[in-house]
Design a protein around this motif. Structure first.
Motif, PDB file in Angstrom:
ATOM      1  N   LEU A 171      38.392  45.476  33.062  1.00 33.59           N
ATOM      2  CA  LEU A 171      37.143  45.328  33.798  1.00 33.59           C
ATOM      3  C   LEU A 171      36.174  44.396  33.068  1.00 33.59           C
ATOM      4  O   LEU A 171      35.520  43.553  33.692  1.00 33.59           O
ATOM      5  CB  LEU A 171      36.490  46.695  34.028  1.00 33.59           C
ATOM      6  N   LEU A 172      36.076  44.543  31.759  1.00 32.60           N
ATOM      7  CA  LEU A 172      35.186  43.676  30.987  1.00 32.60           C
ATOM      8  C   LEU A 172      35.665  42.226  31.013  1.00 32.60           C
ATOM      9  O   LEU A 172      34.851  41.302  31.077  1.00 32.60           O
ATOM     10  CB  LEU A 172      35.067  44.180  29.551  1.00 32.60           C
ATOM     11  N   MET A 181      34.669  40.877  34.344  1.00 31.91           N
ATOM     12  CA  MET A 181      33.234  40.630  34.337  1.00 31.91           C
ATOM     13  C   MET A 181      32.887  39.367  33.563  1.00 31.91           C
ATOM     14  O   MET A 181      32.027  38.585  33.983  1.00 31.91           O
ATOM     15  CB  MET A 181      32.489  41.820  33.736  1.00 31.91           C
ATOM     16  N   ASP A 235      29.437  48.828  38.834  1.00 31.78           N
ATOM     17  CA  ASP A 235      29.887  48.336  40.136  1.00 31.78           C
ATOM     18  C   ASP A 235      31.392  48.082  40.130  1.00 31.78           C
ATOM     19  O   ASP A 235      32.088  48.438  41.085  1.00 31.78           O
ATOM     20  CB  ASP A 235      29.127  47.058  40.501  1.00 31.78           C
ATOM     21  N   GLN A 236      31.901  47.488  39.057  1.00 31.32           N
ATOM     22  CA  GLN A 236      33.342  47.226  38.953  1.00 31.32           C
ATOM     23  C   GLN A 236      34.134  48.535  38.925  1.00 31.32           C
ATOM     24  O   GLN A 236      35.179  48.642  39.572  1.00 31.32           O
ATOM     25  CB  GLN A 236      33.666  46.413  37.700  1.00 31.32           C
ATOM     26  N   ARG A 249      26.728  45.829  36.359  1.00 33.16           N
ATOM     27  CA  ARG A 249      27.941  45.185  36.883  1.00 33.16           C
ATOM     28  C   ARG A 249      29.192  45.975  36.516  1.00 33.16           C
ATOM     29  O   ARG A 249      30.129  46.054  37.300  1.00 33.16           O
ATOM     30  CB  ARG A 249      28.044  43.755  36.377  1.00 33.16           C
ATOM     31  N   PHE A 250      29.197  46.540  35.330  1.00 35.61           N
ATOM     32  CA  PHE A 250      30.342  47.343  34.924  1.00 35.61           C
ATOM     33  C   PHE A 250      30.477  48.560  35.832  1.00 35.61           C
ATOM     34  O   PHE A 250      31.567  48.874  36.314  1.00 35.61           O
ATOM     35  CB  PHE A 250      30.213  47.776  33.462  1.00 35.61           C
ATOM     36  N   LEU A 309      24.735  43.837  32.493  1.00 34.73           N
ATOM     37  CA  LEU A 309      26.134  44.107  32.159  1.00 34.73           C
ATOM     38  C   LEU A 309      26.531  45.528  32.556  1.00 34.73           C
ATOM     39  O   LEU A 309      27.582  45.730  33.176  1.00 34.73           O
ATOM     40  CB  LEU A 309      26.355  43.893  30.662  1.00 34.73           C
ATOM     41  N   GLU A 319      33.604  36.477  35.779  1.00 37.42           N
ATOM     42  CA  GLU A 319      32.576  36.351  36.810  1.00 37.42           C
ATOM     43  C   GLU A 319      31.303  35.732  36.246  1.00 37.42           C
ATOM     44  O   GLU A 319      30.703  34.845  36.854  1.00 37.42           O
ATOM     45  CB  GLU A 319      32.241  37.710  37.416  1.00 37.42           C
ATOM     46  N   LEU A 320      30.872  36.203  35.083  1.00 41.27           N
ATOM     47  CA  LEU A 320      29.658  35.676  34.470  1.00 41.27           C
ATOM     48  C   LEU A 320      29.830  34.217  34.055  1.00 41.27           C
ATOM     49  O   LEU A 320      28.912  33.410  34.221  1.00 41.27           O
ATOM     50  CB  LEU A 320      29.243  36.542  33.274  1.00 41.27           C
TER      51      LEU A 320
END
Length: 92
Positions: free
Chosen positions: A53-54, A57, A39-40, A36-37, A33, A60-61
């Motif tokens: 953003l969360l 994510m 990266d976002q 990926r955060f 997590l 996406e997940l």
């Protein structure tokens, strides 16, 4: 750590899990997590707020989970066909 609980921090937010939860699995999930955060944040040049953003994510997940469930179902179906074929071949 108090008895019966596991204390972890996710993106700076402390969370407490009941003992019995797989701590190593949650630590791996937190690492995923947070990676990926980061990266976002990098891809969006910091222009989006944390909540947006969360949410992205999470979508996406969820999409990845749906795709993996479909793959698992298809693999199970292929295995079942293979087993059926093997059983039928054995009886010939």
């Amino acid at each position: 750590m108090s008895s019966g609980t596991i204390n972890l921090t996710v993106l700076g937010i402390p969370i407490t899990l009941k003992d019995g939860a797989s701590a190593w699995r949650f630590r791996e999930a937190i690492r995923l997590l947070e990676d990926r955060f980061a990266d976002q944040v990098h891809r969006n040049n910091g222009r989006q707020d944390k909540e947006r953003l969360l949410t992205f994510m999470a979508l996406e997940l969820a999409d990845e989970l749906i795709q993996l469930q479909k793959q698992q179902e298809e693999t199970g179906e292929r295995l079942q066909r293979l087993l059926t074929y093997m059983e039928q071949s054995k009886n010939i």
